[in-house]
Design a protein around this motif. Structure first.
Motif, PDB file in Angstrom:
ATOM      1  N   PRO A 178       0.527  -1.322  -0.588  1.00 23.41           N
ATOM      2  CA  PRO A 178       0.034   0.059   0.066  1.00 23.41           C
ATOM      3  C   PRO A 178       1.522   1.230   0.095  1.00 23.41           C
ATOM      4  N   GLY A 179       0.305   2.365  -0.180  1.00 24.26           N
ATOM      5  CA  GLY A 179       1.137   3.800  -0.061  1.00 24.26           C
ATOM      6  C   GLY A 179       0.760   4.299  -1.463  1.00 24.26           C
ATOM      7  N   ASN A 180       1.016   5.616  -1.381  1.00 24.69           N
ATOM      8  CA  ASN A 180       0.797   6.794  -2.744  1.00 24.69           C
ATOM      9  C   ASN A 180       2.596   7.368  -3.133  1.00 24.69           C
ATOM     10  N   ASP A 181       3.937   7.352  -3.423  1.00 25.25           N
ATOM     11  CA  ASP A 181       4.881   8.157  -3.632  1.00 25.25           C
ATOM     12  C   ASP A 181       4.800   9.161  -5.221  1.00 25.25           C
ATOM     13  N   SER A 182       3.315  10.267  -4.756  1.00 24.05           N
ATOM     14  CA  SER A 182       3.388  10.738  -5.962  1.00 24.05           C
ATOM     15  C   SER A 182       3.908  12.274  -5.560  1.00 24.05           C
ATOM     16  N   GLN A 183       3.560  13.650  -5.933  1.00 27.23           N
ATOM     17  CA  GLN A 183       3.643  14.922  -6.048  1.00 27.23           C
ATOM     18  C   GLN A 183       2.723  15.414  -5.263  1.00 27.23           C
ATOM     19  N   GLY A 184       2.670  16.702  -4.313  1.00 25.88           N
ATOM     20  CA  GLY A 184       2.390  17.188  -4.023  1.00 25.88           C
ATOM     21  C   GLY A 184       2.743  18.233  -3.540  1.00 25.88           C
ATOM     22  N   ILE A 185       1.252  19.081  -3.066  1.00 27.26           N
ATOM     23  CA  ILE A 185       1.629  20.455  -2.146  1.00 27.26           C
ATOM     24  C   ILE A 185       1.917  20.564  -0.541  1.00 27.26           C
ATOM     25  N   ALA A 186       2.925  20.566  -0.069  1.00 21.46           N
ATOM     26  CA  ALA A 186       2.988  21.107   1.149  1.00 21.46           C
ATOM     27  C   ALA A 186       2.548  22.273   1.402  1.00 21.46           C
ATOM     28  N   VAL A 187       1.999  23.282   2.558  1.00 20.88           N
ATOM     29  CA  VAL A 187       2.060  24.096   3.367  1.00 20.88           C
ATOM     30  C   VAL A 187       2.526  23.741   5.238  1.00 20.88           C
ATOM     31  N   THR A 188       3.077  25.183   5.983  1.00 19.11           N
ATOM     32  CA  THR A 188       3.195  24.303   7.414  1.00 19.11           C
ATOM     33  C   THR A 188       2.382  24.881   7.747  1.00 19.11           C
ATOM     34  N   THR A 189       1.894  24.147   8.815  1.00 22.80           N
ATOM     35  CA  THR A 189       0.473  23.823   9.521  1.00 22.80           C
ATOM     36  C   THR A 189       0.262  25.190   9.886  1.00 22.80           C
ATOM     37  N   LYS A 190       1.164  25.937  10.509  1.00 27.81           N
ATOM     38  CA  LYS A 190       0.288  26.985  10.793  1.00 27.81           C
ATOM     39  C   LYS A 190      -0.376  28.084  10.110  1.00 27.81           C
ATOM     40  N   VAL A 191      -0.260  27.739   8.929  1.00 29.75           N
ATOM     41  CA  VAL A 191      -0.494  28.611   7.919  1.00 29.75           C
ATOM     42  C   VAL A 191      -1.504  27.638   7.195  1.00 29.75           C
ATOM     43  N   ALA A 192      -1.678  26.673   7.498  1.00 32.31           N
ATOM     44  CA  ALA A 192      -2.881  25.655   7.024  1.00 32.31           C
ATOM     45  C   ALA A 192      -4.065  26.179   7.822  1.00 32.31           C
ATOM     46  N   LYS A 193      -3.589  25.907   8.991  1.00 30.15           N
ATOM     47  CA  LYS A 193      -5.030  26.896   9.756  1.00 30.15           C
ATOM     48  C   LYS A 193      -5.276  28.225   9.794  1.00 30.15           C
TER      49      LYS A 193
END
Length: 164
Positions: free
Chosen positions: A21-36
């Motif tokens: 199982p799993g998914n090693d794909s591309q994505g976009i991450a943000v700091t959790t502070k900014v996400a909230k």
């Protein structure tokens, strides 16, 4: 499975096991502070609030069809507050120092395991395909002589979670 792989599997009398199982794909991450702060949980959310986000890129993201041009096609224009290019190896350092808010990532980057620091945005319009976990190969003769082997190996594979 690609045609060449299928041909090799048949030629050498191999069988595939259950993919891990799993998914090693591309994505976009943000700091959790900014996400909230901005309610960012999907790439659609990011597109709507892009004017508040300092984007950290590695340059090639702006050119690749499966990157920013693909994001724009799927999600609409991203009018980031700023976008600066850095060496890809520095993205988490830049984010952790507060010099940027969002960056392109591999969904299995170890830094993403710390949800208190980083939030991986959901690709809610499915821009990037899943790159599933490894698939083991086993020879038919070996499998026939050891019938419990495939079951045991599949149990091991299921434990190899690639967490996005």
């Amino acid at each position: 499975m690609a045609a060449a792989a299928k041909k090799g599997v048949a030629k050498y009398k191999l069988t595939t096991r259950t993919p891990a199982p799993g998914n090693d794909s591309q994505g976009i991450a943000v700091t959790t502070k900014v996400a909230k702060k901005y309610g960012l949980y999907t790439i659609s959310d990011l597109q709507k609030k892009a004017n508040k986000i300092r984007f950290v890129s590695q340059g090639e993201l702006d050119q690749r069809l499966d990157a920013l041009p693909g994001m724009v096609k799927k999600y609409g224009k991203f009018d980031f507050k700023s976008s600066k290019d850095y060496d890809d190896s520095l993205k988490y350092k830049i984010l952790s120092e507060g010099k940027g808010d969002a960056a392109p990532v591999s969904t299995t980057d170890g830094q993403l395991a710390n949800g208190n620091k980083y939030t991986l945005l959901k690709d809610d319009k499915h821009l990037w395909p899943a790159y599933t976990g490894p698939v083991g190969l086993l020879g038919y003769p070996r499998l026939r002589s050891h019938p419990k082997m495939a079951k045991a190996l599949n149990q091991v594979d299921r434990s190899l979670h690639l967490k996005p």
